[in-house]
Scaffold this motif. Sequence first.
Motif, PDB file in Angstrom:
ATOM      1  N   LEU A 184      20.678  17.505  56.731  1.00 50.71           N
ATOM      2  CA  LEU A 184      21.025  16.113  57.018  1.00 50.71           C
ATOM      3  C   LEU A 184      21.962  16.013  58.220  1.00 50.71           C
ATOM      4  CD1 LEU A 184      21.422  14.727  53.392  1.00 50.71           C
ATOM      5  CD2 LEU A 184      19.425  14.621  54.878  1.00 50.71           C
ATOM      6  N   GLU A 239      20.619   5.562  63.531  1.00 53.33           N
ATOM      7  CA  GLU A 239      19.995   5.481  62.201  1.00 53.33           C
ATOM      8  C   GLU A 239      18.507   5.764  62.286  1.00 53.33           C
ATOM      9  OE1 GLU A 239      22.193   2.394  59.202  1.00 53.33           O
ATOM     10  OE2 GLU A 239      20.069   2.032  59.632  1.00 53.33           O
ATOM     11  N   ALA A 274      17.883   9.402  63.010  1.00 56.83           N
ATOM     12  CA  ALA A 274      18.108  10.211  61.815  1.00 56.83           C
ATOM     13  C   ALA A 274      16.921  10.118  60.867  1.00 56.83           C
ATOM     14  CB  ALA A 274      19.381   9.759  61.102  1.00 56.83           C
ATOM     15  N   ALA A 275      16.420   8.887  60.685  1.00 58.37           N
ATOM     16  CA  ALA A 275      15.274   8.694  59.798  1.00 58.37           C
ATOM     17  C   ALA A 275      14.067   9.449  60.328  1.00 58.37           C
ATOM     18  CB  ALA A 275      14.952   7.215  59.655  1.00 58.37           C
ATOM     19  N   LEU A 333      14.491  13.161  59.689  1.00 61.46           N
ATOM     20  CA  LEU A 333      14.269  13.448  58.272  1.00 61.46           C
ATOM     21  C   LEU A 333      12.767  13.463  57.979  1.00 61.46           C
ATOM     22  CD1 LEU A 333      15.982  13.976  55.766  1.00 61.46           C
ATOM     23  CD2 LEU A 333      15.924  11.560  55.261  1.00 61.46           C
ATOM     24  N   GLN A 334      12.057  12.483  58.525  1.00 59.74           N
ATOM     25  CA  GLN A 334      10.603  12.416  58.351  1.00 59.74           C
ATOM     26  C   GLN A 334       9.941  13.652  58.959  1.00 59.74           C
ATOM     27  OE1 GLN A 334       8.744   9.943  56.654  1.00 59.74           O
ATOM     28  NE2 GLN A 334       7.230  11.563  56.914  1.00 59.74           N
ATOM     29  N   GLU A 370      18.198  12.005  45.950  1.00 60.19           N
ATOM     30  CA  GLU A 370      17.659  10.953  46.839  1.00 60.19           C
ATOM     31  C   GLU A 370      18.093   9.556  46.436  1.00 60.19           C
ATOM     32  OE1 GLU A 370      16.111  13.675  46.037  1.00 60.19           O
ATOM     33  OE2 GLU A 370      15.126  14.481  47.839  1.00 60.19           O
ATOM     34  N   ILE A 387      21.628   8.994  47.706  1.00 61.48           N
ATOM     35  CA  ILE A 387      21.807   8.828  49.155  1.00 61.48           C
ATOM     36  C   ILE A 387      20.830   7.807  49.737  1.00 61.48           C
ATOM     37  CG2 ILE A 387      22.833  11.107  49.479  1.00 61.48           C
ATOM     38  CD1 ILE A 387      20.133  12.018  50.717  1.00 61.48           C
ATOM     39  N   ALA A 388      20.144   7.123  48.850  1.00 64.65           N
ATOM     40  CA  ALA A 388      19.280   5.987  49.232  1.00 64.65           C
ATOM     41  C   ALA A 388      18.159   6.365  50.197  1.00 64.65           C
ATOM     42  CB  ALA A 388      20.113   4.836  49.785  1.00 64.65           C
ATOM     43  N   VAL A 389      17.417   7.415  49.865  1.00 64.49           N
ATOM     44  CA  VAL A 389      16.155   7.669  50.572  1.00 64.49           C
ATOM     45  C   VAL A 389      15.040   7.830  49.546  1.00 64.49           C
ATOM     46  CG1 VAL A 389      17.125   8.729  52.650  1.00 64.49           C
ATOM     47  CG2 VAL A 389      16.522  10.169  50.707  1.00 64.49           C
ATOM     48  N   THR A 390      13.846   7.466  49.952  1.00 68.22           N
ATOM     49  CA  THR A 390      12.703   7.613  49.047  1.00 68.22           C
ATOM     50  C   THR A 390      12.135   9.030  49.170  1.00 68.22           C
ATOM     51  OG1 THR A 390      11.287   6.689  50.754  1.00 68.22           O
ATOM     52  CG2 THR A 390      12.095   5.180  49.076  1.00 68.22           C
ATOM     53  N   LEU A 391      11.213   9.346  48.260  1.00 70.74           N
ATOM     54  CA  LEU A 391      10.663  10.699  48.223  1.00 70.74           C
ATOM     55  C   LEU A 391       9.309  10.751  48.909  1.00 70.74           C
ATOM     56  CD1 LEU A 391      11.730  10.904  44.611  1.00 70.74           C
ATOM     57  CD2 LEU A 391      12.278  12.762  46.154  1.00 70.74           C
ATOM     58  N   VAL A 446      15.726   1.022  47.501  1.00 70.35           N
ATOM     59  CA  VAL A 446      15.315   2.429  47.392  1.00 70.35           C
ATOM     60  C   VAL A 446      15.017   2.769  45.936  1.00 70.35           C
ATOM     61  CG1 VAL A 446      16.102   4.817  47.634  1.00 70.35           C
ATOM     62  CG2 VAL A 446      16.586   3.165  49.426  1.00 70.35           C
ATOM     63  N   ILE A 454      11.555   4.415  44.565  1.00 67.52           N
ATOM     64  CA  ILE A 454      11.492   5.683  43.824  1.00 67.52           C
ATOM     65  C   ILE A 454      10.860   5.444  42.452  1.00 67.52           C
ATOM     66  CG2 ILE A 454      12.861   7.533  42.758  1.00 67.52           C
ATOM     67  CD1 ILE A 454      14.794   7.351  45.106  1.00 67.52           C
ATOM     68  N   ILE A 474      11.676   4.838  52.810  1.00 67.06           N
ATOM     69  CA  ILE A 474      12.973   4.444  53.363  1.00 67.06           C
ATOM     70  C   ILE A 474      13.707   5.723  53.674  1.00 67.06           C
ATOM     71  CG2 ILE A 474      15.150   3.239  52.918  1.00 67.06           C
ATOM     72  CD1 ILE A 474      13.493   1.504  50.899  1.00 67.06           C
ATOM     73  N   GLY A 475      14.004   5.941  54.949  1.00 68.76           N
ATOM     74  CA  GLY A 475      14.426   7.296  55.329  1.00 68.76           C
ATOM     75  C   GLY A 475      15.767   7.463  55.975  1.00 68.76           C
ATOM     76  N   THR A 476      16.680   6.492  55.822  1.00 70.04           N
ATOM     77  CA  THR A 476      17.985   6.701  56.446  1.00 70.04           C
ATOM     78  C   THR A 476      19.004   7.028  55.363  1.00 70.04           C
ATOM     79  OG1 THR A 476      17.315   4.934  57.888  1.00 70.04           O
ATOM     80  CG2 THR A 476      19.521   5.790  58.184  1.00 70.04           C
ATOM     81  N   LYS A 528      22.142   7.464  53.205  1.00 69.60           N
ATOM     82  CA  LYS A 528      23.480   6.897  53.210  1.00 69.60           C
ATOM     83  C   LYS A 528      24.405   7.893  52.516  1.00 69.60           C
ATOM     84  CE  LYS A 528      21.705   2.431  53.885  1.00 69.60           C
ATOM     85  NZ  LYS A 528      20.519   2.945  54.568  1.00 69.60           N
TER      86      LYS A 528
END
Lengths: 228, 239
Positions: free
Chosen positions: A63, A72, A75-76, A79-80, A135, A138-142, B211, B215, B234-236, B238
Amino acid sequence: MCTLEKRGNLFILTLTGEDQHRFNPDLISSLLDLLSQVKAQATSGSVLITLAQGKFFSYGFDLDWAQAAGSERGAAKRLQDMADLFKPVIATLLSLPMPSIAAITGHAVAAGFTLALSHDYLIMRKDRGILWMPEVDIAVTLPDYINALFKEKIGDASVRRDLFLRGLKMKGDEAEKRGVVKAAYDGEAEVREASWHGEVYAEIRKGLYPQLSAILGLSHKVYAIARL
Amino acid sequence: MCSLEKRGNLFILTLTGKNVEHRLNPEVLSSIISALSRAKAKSTRGSALVTVSHGKFFCNGFDLDWVNATGSKQEAQQRFDYSLDCLTQLVQAFISLPMPTVAAVNGHAAAAGVVIPLCHDYVVMRRDRGVLYVNDLEMGLKIPELYMAFFRAKTSGWALRDLVLRGLKIKGEELLKMGIVDAVYDGEEGVTNAGMKMADDLARRKWDGEVYAEIRKGLYSEFCGMLGIASKAIGTPKL
């Protein structure tokens, strides 16, 4: 970063160093490269064991590297990119022409947990190390392939819910009880200690023929990894 | 039909439905969907929803009096199909709700009524009263493939078989062993308070609701796939 060693029938894939073994593009490429070598050198009787040095099995994607993009959106995207690069690693493990064992010697988090779960057998420490999918925290989807992997590997819907929607940090004995890992052992010594000869070979061989072992009434226990 | 109350971070949805059995018809289902929309509009990080009910029943299924109050068998079938469509919309609303959800099951839930608690993330139930009863088999009704996918998202193996293929009236303790409910409590007050406490504890994690919902949809991937509900990435992170 990671090394591959061959000892008799055993391919030993090690995540080296005392760090968190974060999957950045370089490490992911190395892993893919080594796994491809394993696949290429496979013979009947081969087995893969994956383990790690230090306190961490792997803490997942890098990360810090993602955030070093500076924005932002950047970063996204990073990550992708890592998620996309990692997919063939999982695909290679799923299609590996030999049994595979993940010896979870420390914390296995997010993509690190995913790597472990892509093996046929998971063993871990009872006294240290957690399995964790952070996930939701930290508020990201899978990614879809990670979602599908967990769905197919973990039959218990309430375990999947606890891992994904509650961000549960699962220790070894709970993981064993709830069917996420095959066995949990006390202490690093037990997990790491194994004789390469005799018993371990026999157990691993039994692992090659689980159906036959069942018919013959052979009990099957997966031991840990040899002293390095 | 239903009421929605906000108490601090908690949305409390009370099911009253039609009559003492809290039955579901398009009007009732529509009012619950509205309530969920209102909760969604007011949601923030740290919101949670608990669904409660009072009396002997949680929800006993479709309003078959309404379904059958027509001139022909054909019209009755249409009314039934329409009720089912409305239920499906309600399920979608629940599984896209941007906050953790808890169902506190105070009494019996049967047929379509079983779906309601199961669309929540967590289910707590009374130990001393109430059963879940999937009675489609007993009624000679095939469970639609979409709902088989729904049940498969919640349970598997022998528990799934016992839920749908055995015509069983299953009590709280047994459902706990099956992994279908998360905890059991004595008395209506006991289970309602436990449900609210659980929702409160979950709310305190302050998850990003958008998010969380995405999920959650992943846990219902087969069901969502059949409905053509796309999932958003959603890929940022936090941190």
